[in-house]
Design an enzyme around this catalytic site. Structure first.
Site, PDB file in Angstrom:
ATOM      1  CG  ASP A 104     -11.675 -26.009  18.672  1.00 54.56           C
ATOM      2  OD1 ASP A 104     -11.944 -24.859  19.071  1.00 54.56           O
ATOM      3  OD2 ASP A 104     -10.542 -26.352  18.281  1.00 54.56           O
TER       4      ASP A 104
ATOM      5  CG  ASP B 186     -12.354 -20.921  15.379  1.00 54.39           C
ATOM      6  OD1 ASP B 186     -13.013 -20.770  16.433  1.00 54.39           O
ATOM      7  OD2 ASP B 186     -11.145 -20.622  15.284  1.00 54.39           O
TER       8      ASP B 186
ATOM      9  CE  LYS C 250     -14.358 -39.019   8.064  1.00 53.76           C
ATOM     10  NZ  LYS C 250     -14.698 -38.464   6.737  1.00 53.76           N
TER      11      LYS C 250
ATOM     12  CG  ASP D   5     -16.079 -35.568   5.325  1.00 53.20           C
ATOM     13  OD1 ASP D   5     -17.154 -35.821   5.910  1.00 53.20           O
ATOM     14  OD2 ASP D   5     -15.540 -36.374   4.539  1.00 53.20           O
TER      15      ASP D   5
ATOM     16  CE1 TYR E  13     -10.735 -30.184  21.392  1.00 50.55           C
ATOM     17  CE2 TYR E  13     -10.061 -28.671  23.113  1.00 50.55           C
ATOM     18  CZ  TYR E  13     -10.405 -28.908  21.803  1.00 50.55           C
ATOM     19  OH  TYR E  13     -10.435 -27.877  20.916  1.00 50.55           O
TER      20      TYR E  13
HETATM   21  C1  IPM Z   1     -12.097 -22.586  22.003  1.00 49.08           C
HETATM   22  C2  IPM Z   1     -10.587 -22.552  21.968  1.00 49.08           C
HETATM   23  C3  IPM Z   1     -10.040 -23.539  22.990  1.00 49.08           C
HETATM   24  C4  IPM Z   1     -10.504 -24.928  22.600  1.00 49.08           C
HETATM   25  C5  IPM Z   1      -8.515 -23.514  23.161  1.00 49.08           C
HETATM   26  C6  IPM Z   1      -7.998 -22.125  23.444  1.00 49.08           C
HETATM   27  C7  IPM Z   1      -8.062 -24.474  24.218  1.00 49.08           C
HETATM   28  O1  IPM Z   1     -10.124 -22.792  20.699  1.00 49.08           O
HETATM   29  O2  IPM Z   1     -12.685 -22.327  23.067  1.00 49.08           O
HETATM   30  O3  IPM Z   1     -12.686 -22.862  20.969  1.00 49.08           O
HETATM   31  O4  IPM Z   1      -9.851 -25.598  21.800  1.00 49.08           O
HETATM   32  O5  IPM Z   1     -11.547 -25.344  23.090  1.00 49.08           O
HETATM   33 MG    MG Z   2     -11.641 -22.907  19.228  1.00 48.73          MG
END
Ligand code: IPM
Ligand code: MG
Length: 361
Positions: free
Chosen positions: A248, A252, A192, A224, A142
Site C-alpha cells: 500500500d 503510493d 522487514k 525501509d 489489514y
Molecule cells: C489502496 C487504498 C486502500 C488500501 C484504502 C482506501 C482502504 O489506499 O487501494 O491502496 O489501503 O488498500
Molecule cells: Mg493505498
C-alpha cells in the site's frame, strides 16, 4: 460477437467521472474490434451506505460475483468520516477484495517518456522506469486478528496483528514469479525480516518458491531500504513483491515517479477468473463534479481488464497507444499540467483517447 459482462462500481467522489470515461473507452474498443461490453452498475462505498446502510450490500456483491470482471472507481467521502469503522466506505473495498478472494494486486508504475519532466524527481533518475508492484491484498495487518481498541492497565490500548499463512505467501509468490517471467525476470521481495517474525516466514517461503523459477533472479530487501531505493534508483526494479501494508505504502510512493497518482491503474486477481480493476487513487471528494480529474488511471485499469481477464492483448495496446498519443499531442489534465500545454477536462481527455482509438489503423 463475444460479450463481456462488467460490474460497474463507480463508488463515491470523482469515481463516477473517471469510470464514465473508462466506459466510453471500452465502448470505443467494442465498436472498433466488434466486442460487446455490458455494464451492470451497482453501488459501493458511501453511496451504498446512504441507500442500504451498508457500504457493501449483498446485491452489489452478487452483481460482482456474476460478472466477468469488476471495474471500480473509488470509495470514500469526508461526510462519512464520522461513521463507525465497520460501515465506513473503505470497509467496502476491503470487503469486496476479501469476498472475491482478490489476493494479488498488480500495480504498475510506468513512467511515460512524454511525462518524465512531471516527476518531482530528476528526469535522469526516473526516465525509463517500469516497475510492477505485486501486492498481497487479502491478508497481513489489514485483516489479522486479534485487533481492536481496549482498556488495558488503566489506559486505552490499540492493536492489530500482522500475520500470514504460509499458503498465502506461497500463492502470491507464484503470481509474482509468473509476472516476472513475462517481464525482465527480476524479482525483489520486500519485507522487514530483520525485525518481524511474519517477515522471516515471508522470506523463507518466497525463497522456497523461487526454486521453481530458476530463470528469475530473486533479491530480498528490507522495506525501509526499498522506500529509499525506489527514489534513489527506481530503474533497478523490475517486479517488486510485497505484503499488503508495505505494498500500500510503496505503491503510493512509486506513483510519484510518474508524477501523478492520476496515472496509475491496478488489477486485483484471484485464483478464479474473476478480477477487479481500479485506479490506485482515491475518490478525491474535493474535486467532485468539476470535470478536472485525470481519467487515465481508470482507463488504464480498463485496459488491464482487457489484458488480464479477457486476454485481449491487441485491444490493450490500442488503449495504451491512444493514451500516449493524447499525451504526445500535448493534452493534459490539471494534475499533469505543464507549461506550454493547454489543460483539458476529464471528459475531453476521454474523448481524445476515444478518437485516437477509433481513428487508429
Ligand atoms: C489502496 C487504498 C486502500 C488500501 C484504502 C482506501 C482502504 O489506499 O487501494 O491502496 O489501503 O488498500
Ligand atoms: Mg493505498
Amino acid at each position: 460477437m463475444k460479450i463481456y459482462n462488467i460490474a460497474l462500481l463507480a463508488g463515491d467522489g470523482t469515481g463516477k467521472e473517471v469510470t464514465d470515461e473508462a466506459v466510453k473507452i471500452l465502448k470505443a474498443v467494442g465498436e472498433k474490434y466488434s466486442i460487446g461490453f455490458n455494464f451492470e452498475p451497482a453501488l459501493i462505498g458511501g453511496c451504498a451506505y446512504d441507500k442500504y446502510k451498508t457500504p457493501l450490500p449483498e446485491v452489489t456483491l452478487d452483481i460482482a460475483k456474476k460478472s466477468d470482471a469488476v471495474l471500480l472507481g473509488a470509495v470514500g467521502d469526508w461526510k462519512y468520516d464520522t461513521l463507525p469503522p465497520e460501515v465506513r466506505p473503505e470497509r467496502a473495498l476491503l470487503g469486496i477484495r476479501k469476498e472475491l478472494n482478490l489476493f494479488a494486486n498488480l500495480r504498475p508504475a510506468t513512467v511515460y517518456p512524454e511525462l518524465t519532466s512531471l516527476s518531482p524527481l530528476k528526469e535522469e533518475f526516473v526516465s525509463g522506469t517500469d516497475i510492477m508492484i505485486v501486492r498481497e491484498l487479502t491478508g497481513d495487518v489489514y485483516f489479522g486478528t486479534p485487533k481492536g481498541i481496549e482498556t488495558r492497565n488503566g489506559e486505552k490500548f490499540g492493536f492489530n496483528n500482522m500475520c500470514y499463512y504460509e499458503s498465502e505467501i506461497r500463492r502470491i509468490a507464484h503470481t509474482a514469479f509468473k509476472v516476472a517471467m513475462q517481464r525482465n525476470k527480476k524479482l525483489c521481495s520486500v519485507d522487514k525480516a530483520n525485525v518481524l517474525d511474519v517477515s522471516r516466514l515471508w522470506r523463507e517461503i518466497v525463497t522456497d518458491v523461487s526454486k521453481e523459477y530458476p530463470e528469475v533472479e530473486l533479491s530480498n530487501m528490507y522495506v525501509d531500504n526499498a522506500a529509499m531505493q525506489i527514489i534513489r534508483n527506481p530503474k533497478q526494479f523490475d517486479v517488486i513483491l510485497t505484503g499488503n501494508i508495505f505494498g500500500d505504502i510503496l505503491s503510493d510512493e512509486a506513483s510519484m515517479l510518474s508524477g501523478s497518482l492520476g496515472l496509475l491503474p491496478s488489477a486485483s486477481l484471484s485464483d478464479t477468473k474473476l478480477a477487479m480493476y481500479e485506479p490506485i487513487h482515491g475518490s478525491a471528494p474535493d474535486l467532485k463534479g468539476q470535470n478536472i480529474v485525470n481519467p487515465i488511471a481508470t482507463i488504464l485499469s480498463a485496459a488491464m481488464m482487457l489484458k488480464y481477464s479477457f486476454k485481449l492483448d491487441e485491444e490493450y495496446h490500442a488503449i495504451e497507444t491512444a493514451i500516449r498519443k493524447a499525451l504526445k499531442d500535448g493534452y493534459r489534465t490539471k494534475d499533469i499540467a505543464q507549461q506550454g500545454f493547454s489543460i483539458i477536462g476529464t471528459s475531453k481527455m476521454g474523448d481524445i483517447i476515444k478518437d485516437n482509438i477509433l481513428n487508429s489503423l
